[in-house]
Design a protein around this motif. Structure first.
Motif, PDB file in Angstrom:
ATOM      1  N   ALA A   1       0.842  -1.209   0.000  1.00  0.00           N
ATOM      2  CA  ALA A   1       0.000   0.000   0.000  1.00  0.00           C
ATOM      3  C   ALA A   1       0.873   1.255   0.000  1.00  0.00           C
ATOM      4  O   ALA A   1       0.584   2.221  -0.719  1.00  0.00           O
ATOM      5  N   ASP A   2       1.973   1.226   0.766  1.00  0.00           N
ATOM      6  CA  ASP A   2       2.924   2.344   0.770  1.00  0.00           C
ATOM      7  C   ASP A   2       3.591   2.498  -0.589  1.00  0.00           C
ATOM      8  O   ASP A   2       3.802   3.609  -1.072  1.00  0.00           O
ATOM      9  N   LEU A   3       3.924   1.372  -1.208  1.00  0.00           N
ATOM     10  CA  LEU A   3       4.537   1.403  -2.534  1.00  0.00           C
ATOM     11  C   LEU A   3       3.616   2.099  -3.528  1.00  0.00           C
ATOM     12  O   LEU A   3       4.043   2.975  -4.280  1.00  0.00           O
ATOM     13  N   LEU A   4       2.342   1.726  -3.516  1.00  0.00           N
ATOM     14  CA  LEU A   4       1.389   2.346  -4.445  1.00  0.00           C
ATOM     15  C   LEU A   4       1.262   3.845  -4.190  1.00  0.00           C
ATOM     16  O   LEU A   4       1.206   4.634  -5.136  1.00  0.00           O
ATOM     17  N   ARG A   5       1.232   4.239  -2.918  1.00  0.00           N
ATOM     18  CA  ARG A   5       1.181   5.679  -2.593  1.00  0.00           C
ATOM     19  C   ARG A   5       2.415   6.396  -3.119  1.00  0.00           C
ATOM     20  O   ARG A   5       2.324   7.482  -3.693  1.00  0.00           O
ATOM     21  N   SER A   6       3.584   5.787  -2.942  1.00  0.00           N
ATOM     22  CA  SER A   6       4.829   6.402  -3.401  1.00  0.00           C
ATOM     23  C   SER A   6       4.880   6.525  -4.918  1.00  0.00           C
ATOM     24  O   SER A   6       5.461   7.465  -5.446  1.00  0.00           O
ATOM     25  N   LEU A   7       4.283   5.581  -5.607  1.00  0.00           N
ATOM     26  CA  LEU A   7       4.257   5.609  -7.075  1.00  0.00           C
ATOM     27  C   LEU A   7       3.061   6.399  -7.613  1.00  0.00           C
ATOM     28  O   LEU A   7       2.904   6.528  -8.822  1.00  0.00           O
ATOM     29  N   ALA A   8       2.224   6.906  -6.723  1.00  0.00           N
ATOM     30  CA  ALA A   8       1.009   7.651  -7.101  1.00  0.00           C
ATOM     31  C   ALA A   8       0.056   6.800  -7.937  1.00  0.00           C
ATOM     32  O   ALA A   8      -0.511   7.270  -8.919  1.00  0.00           O
ATOM     33  N   VAL A   9      -0.110   5.549  -7.522  1.00  0.00           N
ATOM     34  CA  VAL A   9      -1.028   4.626  -8.201  1.00  0.00           C
ATOM     35  C   VAL A   9      -2.305   4.518  -7.376  1.00  0.00           C
ATOM     36  O   VAL A   9      -2.257   4.257  -6.173  1.00  0.00           O
ATOM     37  N   ASP A  10      -3.435   4.714  -8.029  1.00  0.00           N
ATOM     38  CA  ASP A  10      -4.733   4.548  -7.373  1.00  0.00           C
ATOM     39  C   ASP A  10      -5.060   3.056  -7.342  1.00  0.00           C
ATOM     40  O   ASP A  10      -5.253   2.449  -8.407  1.00  0.00           O
ATOM     41  N   PRO A  11      -5.123   2.432  -6.178  1.00  0.00           N
ATOM     42  CA  PRO A  11      -5.388   0.989  -6.104  1.00  0.00           C
ATOM     43  C   PRO A  11      -6.684   0.581  -6.797  1.00  0.00           C
ATOM     44  O   PRO A  11      -6.794  -0.548  -7.289  1.00  0.00           O
ATOM     45  N   ALA A  12      -7.643   1.482  -6.872  1.00  0.00           N
ATOM     46  CA  ALA A  12      -8.926   1.154  -7.514  1.00  0.00           C
ATOM     47  C   ALA A  12      -8.779   0.916  -9.010  1.00  0.00           C
ATOM     48  O   ALA A  12      -9.660   0.316  -9.628  1.00  0.00           O
ATOM     49  N   THR A  13      -7.666   1.364  -9.600  1.00  0.00           N
ATOM     50  CA  THR A  13      -7.469   1.200 -11.046  1.00  0.00           C
ATOM     51  C   THR A  13      -6.763  -0.107 -11.394  1.00  0.00           C
ATOM     52  O   THR A  13      -6.632  -0.433 -12.577  1.00  0.00           O
ATOM     53  N   LEU A  14      -6.294  -0.854 -10.403  1.00  0.00           N
ATOM     54  CA  LEU A  14      -5.531  -2.075 -10.660  1.00  0.00           C
ATOM     55  C   LEU A  14      -6.442  -3.266 -10.946  1.00  0.00           C
ATOM     56  O   LEU A  14      -7.497  -3.418 -10.327  1.00  0.00           O
ATOM     57  N   ASP A  15      -6.007  -4.110 -11.874  1.00  0.00           N
ATOM     58  CA  ASP A  15      -6.740  -5.327 -12.210  1.00  0.00           C
ATOM     59  C   ASP A  15      -6.459  -6.404 -11.167  1.00  0.00           C
ATOM     60  O   ASP A  15      -5.319  -6.539 -10.714  1.00  0.00           O
ATOM     61  N   PRO A  16      -7.478  -7.197 -10.829  1.00  0.00           N
ATOM     62  CA  PRO A  16      -7.251  -8.309  -9.905  1.00  0.00           C
ATOM     63  C   PRO A  16      -6.289  -9.326 -10.522  1.00  0.00           C
ATOM     64  O   PRO A  16      -6.320  -9.565 -11.727  1.00  0.00           O
ATOM     65  N   ALA A  17      -5.436  -9.901  -9.704  1.00  0.00           N
ATOM     66  CA  ALA A  17      -4.504 -10.943 -10.146  1.00  0.00           C
ATOM     67  C   ALA A  17      -4.998 -12.286  -9.615  1.00  0.00           C
ATOM     68  O   ALA A  17      -5.682 -12.335  -8.591  1.00  0.00           O
ATOM     69  N   PRO A  18      -4.649 -13.372 -10.301  1.00  0.00           N
ATOM     70  CA  PRO A  18      -5.071 -14.687  -9.808  1.00  0.00           C
ATOM     71  C   PRO A  18      -4.367 -15.042  -8.503  1.00  0.00           C
ATOM     72  O   PRO A  18      -3.254 -14.569  -8.233  1.00  0.00           O
TER      73      PRO A  18
ATOM     74  N   CYS B   1       1.568   1.278 -18.210  1.00  0.00           N
ATOM     75  CA  CYS B   1       2.160   1.368 -16.878  1.00  0.00           C
ATOM     76  C   CYS B   1       1.084   1.857 -15.909  1.00  0.00           C
ATOM     77  O   CYS B   1       0.333   2.788 -16.216  1.00  0.00           O
ATOM     78  N   SER B   2       1.006   1.234 -14.756  1.00  0.00           N
ATOM     79  CA  SER B   2       0.007   1.606 -13.754  1.00  0.00           C
ATOM     80  C   SER B   2       0.214   3.013 -13.218  1.00  0.00           C
ATOM     81  O   SER B   2      -0.706   3.622 -12.680  1.00  0.00           O
TER      82      SER B   2
END
Length: 107
Positions: free
Chosen positions: A4-21, A37-38
């Protein structure tokens, strides 16, 4: 640094990510190559997963954001000799096969 910290640091909105198996296979990751790129939308050169409270999600990365993610996760830039170790570890975590090809003439 957790994912979660990584995504914040990269400015990635978690809601935009595709689910992984739940169980990753090499073929699943290969299907991701060439996606945006996310972080910035450029063509992704790598893919991996992030584990969040609501599940596992794909994180696609261009070259620059892949390297930034390595730096953030490691807390530093890997030393030259450590780069391949970091790549091997990331591939093992993702459950994907990794072949590193180097140009010995280029150094």
């Amino acid at each position: 640094m957790d994912d979660a910290d990584l995504l914040r640091s990269l400015a990635v909105d978690p809601a935009t990510l595709d689910p992984a198996p739940a169980i990753l296979r090499t073929v699943d990751a290969r299907r991701r190559f060439g996606r945006p790129c996310s972080t910035c939308g450029a063509t992704a050169m790598s893919t991996g997963t992030v584990h969040l409270a609501r599940g596992v999600f794909w994180l696609d990365a261009c070259r620059d954001h892949m390297l930034e993610a390595f730096r953030l996760r490691a807390g530093r830039w890997p030393a030259a000799g450590d780069v391949f170790a970091v790549l091997r570890e990331a591939a093992a975590e993702a459950g994907v096969a990794l072949t590193v090809i180097t140009d010995r003439e280029a150094g």
